[in-house]
Design an enzyme around this catalytic site. Structure first.
Site, PDB file in Angstrom:
ATOM      1  CE1 TYR A  56      -3.032  -3.020   0.255  1.00 21.28           C
ATOM      2  CE2 TYR A  56      -3.372  -2.566   2.574  1.00 21.28           C
ATOM      3  CZ  TYR A  56      -3.635  -3.327   1.471  1.00 21.28           C
ATOM      4  OH  TYR A  56      -4.495  -4.400   1.555  1.00 21.28           O
ATOM      5  CB  SER A 207     -13.784  -4.632  -0.266  1.00 25.06           C
ATOM      6  OG  SER A 207     -12.562  -4.069  -0.676  1.00 25.06           O
ATOM      7  CG  LEU A 209     -18.907  -0.678   4.009  1.00 26.64           C
ATOM      8  CD1 LEU A 209     -18.535   0.666   4.607  1.00 26.64           C
ATOM      9  CD2 LEU A 209     -20.384  -0.985   4.246  1.00 26.64           C
ATOM     10  N   GLY A 210     -18.163  -3.016  -0.299  1.00 27.19           N
ATOM     11  CA  GLY A 210     -18.116  -3.036  -1.763  1.00 27.19           C
ATOM     12  C   GLY A 210     -17.328  -1.878  -2.337  1.00 27.19           C
ATOM     13  NE  ARG A 211     -12.377  -3.535  -4.746  1.00 28.45           N
ATOM     14  CZ  ARG A 211     -11.213  -3.808  -4.151  1.00 28.45           C
ATOM     15  NH1 ARG A 211     -10.592  -2.841  -3.509  1.00 28.45           N
ATOM     16  NH2 ARG A 211     -10.682  -5.009  -4.198  1.00 28.45           N
ATOM     17  N   GLY A 212     -17.024   0.991  -1.247  1.00 29.09           N
ATOM     18  CA  GLY A 212     -17.786   2.229  -1.116  1.00 29.09           C
ATOM     19  C   GLY A 212     -19.162   2.184  -1.744  1.00 29.09           C
ATOM     20  CG  PHE A 213     -22.003  -0.158  -5.038  1.00 27.95           C
ATOM     21  CD1 PHE A 213     -22.453   0.700  -6.033  1.00 27.95           C
ATOM     22  CD2 PHE A 213     -22.823  -1.211  -4.651  1.00 27.95           C
ATOM     23  CE1 PHE A 213     -23.702   0.508  -6.624  1.00 27.95           C
ATOM     24  CE2 PHE A 213     -24.068  -1.420  -5.233  1.00 27.95           C
ATOM     25  CZ  PHE A 213     -24.503  -0.543  -6.226  1.00 27.95           C
TER      26      PHE A 213
END
Length: 333
Positions: A56, A207, A209-213
């Site tokens: 990262y 993830s 949260l679905g990469r924010g989705f």
């Protein structure tokens, strides 16, 4: 903050951790001071499980955490990862040139991460991706030696199959498996989740949260930073988003009934899937962090869990979670 235990060796952490990748990597521009403020607020809220990796940045995510951890040593548990070749050529993703779980590299990364994080031992050390060139038995043997030497406390794997997990567990106890898991990424339900429960291995969904989705707050992908990784993912392309947004509207409707946000319901669903599960949603802003932490206070009705299971079934999701090349780095049951 509620607590959960990962693995048979009693690795106790906050019920929700904090994925730190987005603070320096993958999602475009980052504000360093904002990230540090968010980390300190997480500590105040009782979040004591941070997730990072050498790649990262590369490297500067661990350095960021070291700065934020000043004065908190011993109170916060940090998980980091090894397993890639990292070169000096290019920027960001361009520097990552394939996997590498050779014993010498595992040891080199452990030493480097200890120095960057400025800690005496790594609380949890994951193999970031399986390496076809190195048998999992050899990987686990090296990691077990690092435990005995006091360099690491617990061993983790990421994105491996049930078969690999069982072979690893036969060598030395695996404390946690980290793989993608959320309402719209459910591959692990094909076997890995059950294997973790059978073997008393913790499961750490990244993830969630679905990469924010799944927050319902994601802007139009066309407005994302030019370097935002999500621009390349199949699920974030216009046609796929149009279909997936229909599911998101129903998630928001359920959230309203609980007096909660979509993100909180999505996290509560993950938490309801097992007491051995500790999701690590990313958050670079304090408001989002605070919203996520409140998910531990929500007990979804069994019928609502089942409804979400059906609503976000594989056939209803448009687009894959990764591109073909990236799927080459993960194992699936």
């Amino acid at each position: 903050m509620k607590r959960r235990t990962l693995g048979s060796q009693g690795f106790e952490v906050s019920a929700i951790g904090l994925g730190c990748m987005g603070m320096t990597f993958a999602y475009g521009h980052n504000d360093r001071q904002q990230a540090i403020n968010t980390l300190h607020r997480a500590f105040d809220l009782g979040v004591d499980f941070l997730d990072t990796a050498e790649v990262y940045g590369p490297f500067n995510n661990e350095e960021l955490l070291a700065e934020a951890l000043k004065g908190y040593q011993g109170r916060i548990k940090v998980a980091t990862k090894f397993g890639f070749n990292i070169t000096d050529q290019g920027e960001g993703w361009e520097r990552i040139k394939g996997v590498n779980s050779q014993p010498a590299n595992i040891r080199a990364v452990a030493e480097a991460s200890l120095k960057r994080l400025n800690v005496e031992t790594l609380d949890l050390f994951y193999q970031h991706r399986p390496d076809p060139a190195v048998p999992i038995e050899a990987v686990m043997g090296t990691l077990a030696d690092l435990v005995r030497e006091g360099k690491i406390q617990h061993i983790g794997l990421s994105e491996v199959s049930s078969e690999t997990l069982r072979r690893a567990q036969a060598v030395y106890p695996v404390t946690a498996l980290q793989s993608e898991y959320s309402l719209w990424s459910r591959d692990v339900e094909q076997g890995v989740l059950a294997t973790c429960q059978q073997l008393n291995i913790g499961f750490v969904p990244y993830s969630p949260l679905g990469r924010g989705f799944l927050t319902g707050k994601l802007p139009d992908p066309d407005t994302l930073d030019a370097f935002d990784y999500r621009r390349t993912l199949p699920r974030f392309q216009p046609d796929a988003l149009a279909q997936n947004n229909k599911l998101l509207a129903q998630l928001a409707e359920m959230a309203s009934g609980y007096g909660a946000t979509s993100a909180q319901i999505a996290l509560a669903w993950v938490l309801a899937k097992g007491q051995n599960i500790v999701p690590i949603p990313g958050a670079s802003k304090i408001a989002n962090l605070e919203d996520n932490c409140k998910a531990t206070e929500i007990a979804l009705a069994a019928g609502d869990v089942s409804h979400l299971d059906r609503l976000f079934s594989v056939g209803n999701i448009a687009g894959e979670r990764y591109n073909a090349g990236e799927f080459g780095l993960v194992e699936r049951d």
